[in-house]
Design an enzyme around this catalytic site. Structure first.
Site, PDB file in Angstrom:
ATOM      1  N   CYS A 244      34.570 -11.705 116.784  1.00  0.00           N
ATOM      2  CA  CYS A 244      34.026 -13.053 116.552  1.00  0.00           C
ATOM      3  C   CYS A 244      33.796 -13.816 117.852  1.00  0.00           C
ATOM      4  O   CYS A 244      33.041 -14.790 117.869  1.00  0.00           O
ATOM      5  CB  CYS A 244      34.932 -13.852 115.638  1.00  0.00           C
TER       6      CYS A 244
ATOM      7  N   HIS B 204      32.667 -21.320 116.525  1.00  0.00           N
ATOM      8  CA  HIS B 204      32.627 -20.162 115.631  1.00  0.00           C
ATOM      9  C   HIS B 204      32.933 -20.667 114.226  1.00  0.00           C
ATOM     10  O   HIS B 204      33.856 -21.452 114.023  1.00  0.00           O
ATOM     11  CB  HIS B 204      33.671 -19.133 116.079  1.00  0.00           C
TER      12      HIS B 204
ATOM     13  N   ASN C 122      31.649 -16.655 107.426  1.00  0.00           N
ATOM     14  CA  ASN C 122      31.960 -16.191 108.783  1.00  0.00           C
ATOM     15  C   ASN C 122      31.053 -14.998 109.097  1.00  0.00           C
ATOM     16  O   ASN C 122      31.214 -13.925 108.506  1.00  0.00           O
ATOM     17  CB  ASN C 122      33.445 -15.799 108.844  1.00  0.00           C
TER      18      ASN C 122
HETATM   19  N1  ACO Z   1      41.422 -16.637  96.075  1.00  0.00           N
HETATM   20  C1  ACO Z   1      42.568 -17.088  95.576  1.00  0.00           C
HETATM   21  N2  ACO Z   1      43.758 -16.952  96.191  1.00  0.00           N
HETATM   22  C2  ACO Z   1      43.748 -16.349  97.397  1.00  0.00           C
HETATM   23  C3  ACO Z   1      42.580 -15.866  97.985  1.00  0.00           C
HETATM   24  C4  ACO Z   1      41.371 -16.027  97.283  1.00  0.00           C
HETATM   25  N3  ACO Z   1      40.187 -15.600  97.744  1.00  0.00           N
HETATM   26  N4  ACO Z   1      42.891 -15.316  99.170  1.00  0.00           N
HETATM   27  C5  ACO Z   1      44.211 -15.457  99.331  1.00  0.00           C
HETATM   28  N5  ACO Z   1      44.743 -16.073  98.249  1.00  0.00           N
HETATM   29  C6  ACO Z   1      46.134 -16.430  97.995  1.00  0.00           C
HETATM   30  C7  ACO Z   1      47.089 -15.585  98.783  1.00  0.00           C
HETATM   31  O1  ACO Z   1      47.329 -14.356  98.113  1.00  0.00           O
HETATM   32  C8  ACO Z   1      48.303 -16.463  98.813  1.00  0.00           C
HETATM   33  O2  ACO Z   1      48.993 -16.331  97.592  1.00  0.00           O
HETATM   34  P1  ACO Z   1      50.604 -16.246  97.598  1.00  0.00           P
HETATM   35  O3  ACO Z   1      51.054 -17.550  98.192  1.00  0.00           O
HETATM   36  O4  ACO Z   1      50.893 -16.071  96.153  1.00  0.00           O
HETATM   37  O5  ACO Z   1      50.934 -15.069  98.463  1.00  0.00           O
HETATM   38  C9  ACO Z   1      47.730 -17.880  98.853  1.00  0.00           C
HETATM   39  O6  ACO Z   1      46.367 -17.754  98.441  1.00  0.00           O
HETATM   40  C10 ACO Z   1      47.770 -18.503 100.234  1.00  0.00           C
HETATM   41  O7  ACO Z   1      47.369 -17.506 101.205  1.00  0.00           O
HETATM   42  P2  ACO Z   1      47.258 -17.827 102.733  1.00  0.00           P
HETATM   43  O8  ACO Z   1      46.825 -16.607 103.448  1.00  0.00           O
HETATM   44  O9  ACO Z   1      48.471 -18.541 103.204  1.00  0.00           O
HETATM   45  O10 ACO Z   1      46.065 -18.882 102.679  1.00  0.00           O
HETATM   46  P3  ACO Z   1      45.497 -19.731 103.832  1.00  0.00           P
HETATM   47  O11 ACO Z   1      45.523 -21.146 103.473  1.00  0.00           O
HETATM   48  O12 ACO Z   1      46.074 -19.309 105.172  1.00  0.00           O
HETATM   49  O13 ACO Z   1      43.969 -19.283 103.827  1.00  0.00           O
HETATM   50  C11 ACO Z   1      42.508 -17.851 105.086  1.00  0.00           C
HETATM   51  C12 ACO Z   1      43.628 -17.947 104.049  1.00  0.00           C
HETATM   52  C13 ACO Z   1      41.297 -18.550 104.510  1.00  0.00           C
HETATM   53  C14 ACO Z   1      42.201 -16.391 105.336  1.00  0.00           C
HETATM   54  C15 ACO Z   1      42.954 -18.542 106.373  1.00  0.00           C
HETATM   55  O14 ACO Z   1      44.222 -18.078 106.743  1.00  0.00           O
HETATM   56  C16 ACO Z   1      42.013 -18.309 107.526  1.00  0.00           C
HETATM   57  O15 ACO Z   1      40.923 -18.832 107.554  1.00  0.00           O
HETATM   58  N6  ACO Z   1      42.471 -17.570 108.544  1.00  0.00           N
HETATM   59  C17 ACO Z   1      41.724 -17.405 109.773  1.00  0.00           C
HETATM   60  C18 ACO Z   1      40.607 -16.444 109.613  1.00  0.00           C
HETATM   61  C19 ACO Z   1      39.791 -16.491 110.889  1.00  0.00           C
HETATM   62  O16 ACO Z   1      39.616 -17.507 111.514  1.00  0.00           O
HETATM   63  N7  ACO Z   1      39.281 -15.430 111.306  1.00  0.00           N
HETATM   64  C20 ACO Z   1      38.499 -15.557 112.549  1.00  0.00           C
HETATM   65  C21 ACO Z   1      38.300 -14.385 113.134  1.00  0.00           C
HETATM   66  S1  ACO Z   1      37.487 -13.285 112.037  1.00  0.00           S
HETATM   67  C22 ACO Z   1      36.999 -11.965 113.042  1.00  0.00           C
HETATM   68  O17 ACO Z   1      37.291 -11.910 114.211  1.00  0.00           O
HETATM   69  C23 ACO Z   1      36.304 -10.839 112.376  1.00  0.00           C
END
Ligand code: ACO
Length: 323
Positions: free
Chosen positions: A114, A250, A280
């Site tokens: 990314c 990004h 993304n």
């Molecule tokens: N729908 C419903 N529930 C979901 C989903 C979904 N699509 N995805 C995850 N959940 C659930 C999880 O299982 C978890 O449930 P649990 O508490 O029962 O275990 C709950 O939602 C919370 O999960 P978290 O991972 O804590 O959610 P978070 O608020 O952190 O959001 C996300 C997840 C969107 C992935 C976030 O962490 C994020 O954006 N991370 C950064 C990603 C990023 O910036 N990547 C950049 C680089 S990408 C690259 O280089 C290719």
């Protein structure tokens, strides 16, 4: 007098197929509401059959060349930032070169996930300042739909496909922060974090593999590192968040975008946000946002822009440019 890498033209290409969040509700335990509130994403584009990273990159490049009023023959190099090239080799960049009918110059891919476009801008800047080229097509293009695990709700809802391109040209500036062009670059990586975000396949496994991510951990690093790298780059030229016209981040997650802007003291009204429409798109996200920002009339000549990104590696960085 200083040589500056100045933007001559920008363009982008998005596949026609729009996939709204609700499309995932049929096959996964997820909802439009969860995806919107946790990420800001409302829809994304997915490439059609036969549409690849290099075909999308070539179309974005044609549009950037048109905007610059240049032909491919007037460009000396093509850099494609991508983690999803059509084939292991040759590079997507040489495929773009061929699609544009360019028989001279040089072309190569750059892979920093990314952060790829920020790395590509810094690399193109170095080549232009060193006099290795006079004009460079810098492209970010990705087909992440080909490396997603459609059973993993925590990753497959986040990504999209597309391409964006800039034509950079070596021009002479006064050597001050008032110059147009790239003014500062700050790059970092730390391979100790390689397991936070990776594709579980490749040449060593004999299959392409799919994306795996510790989302919460990546999120934590993003919020911590992006404002720091942006401020370090601004600091190189004696500027701060108060001087910035547009952050063009990004586009991974609206919460990360907001937190970074807040830490830099830049109001959200001065951030180009496209994550709701594109998801993304990894290395394509910043050039897609630059092109969209110009189309919307947000980014104008003379504006001071901060581009910043973090991704697999981890690799991260920021580039400051005056449009
Ligand atoms: N729908 C419903 N529930 C979901 C989903 C979904 N699509 N995805 C995850 N959940 C659930 C999880 O299982 C978890 O449930 P649990 O508490 O029962 O275990 C709950 O939602 C919370 O999960 P978290 O991972 O804590 O959610 P978070 O608020 O952190 O959001 C996300 C997840 C969107 C992935 C976030 O962490 C994020 O954006 N991370 C950064 C990603 C990023 O910036 N990547 C950049 C680089 S990408 C690259 O280089 C290719």
């Amino acid at each position: 007098m200083t040589t500056r890498a100045v933007v001559r033209g920008v363009g982008h290409y998005l596949p026609a197929k729009v996939v709204p969040n609700a499309a995932f509700e049929d096959t996964l335990d997820t909802s439009d509401e969860w995806i919107r509130t946790r990420t800001g994403i409302e829809r994304r584009r997915f490439a059609a059959e036969g549409e690849t990273t290099s075909t999308m990159a070539a179309e974005a490049a044609r549009r950037a060349l048109d905007a610059a009023g240049l032909t491919a023959d007037e460009v000396d190099a093509v850099i494609v930032a991508t983690s999803t090239p059509d084939l292991t080799f040759p590079s997507a960049a040489t495929m773009v070169q061929s699609a544009l009918g360019m028989r001279r110059g040089f072309a190569f891919d750059l892979q920093a996930v990314c952060a790829g476009f920020v790395y590509a801008l810094a690399t193109a800047n170095a080549l232009l300042v060193a006099g290795q080229a006079r004009r460079i097509l810098v492209i970010g293009a990705e087909t992440f739909s080909k490396i997603l695990d459609w059973t993993d709700r925590s990753t497959c809802v986040l990504f999209g496909d597309g391409a964006g391109a800039l034509v950079l040209e070596a021009q002479t500036g006064a050597g001050t922060a008032g110059d147009r062009g790239i003014l500062a670059c700050d790059l970092h990586s730390d391979g100790a974090f390689r397991d936070l975000l990776y594709v579980d396949g490749g040449v060593s496994t004999g299959r392409t593999g799919v994306l795996r991510m510790e989302g919460r951990e990546v999120f934590r690093h993003a919020v911590e590192k992006l404002a720091d790298t942006a401020e370090a780059a601004l600091g190189q030229i004696g500027l701060s968040g108060a001087d910035v016209d547009w952050i063009v981040p990004h586009q991974a997650n609206l919460r990360i975008i907001k937190a970074t802007a807040q830490r830099m003291g830049v109001p959200l009204e001065r951030v180009v946000v496209t994550v709701q429409d594109h998801g993304n798109t990894s290395a394509a996200s910043i050039p897609l946002a630059l092109s969209t920002g110009v189309e919307r009339g947000q980014i104008r000549q003379g504006d001071l822009l901060v581009t910043e990104a973090i991704g697999g590696g981890l690799a991260w960085g920021a580039v400051i440019l005056r449009w």
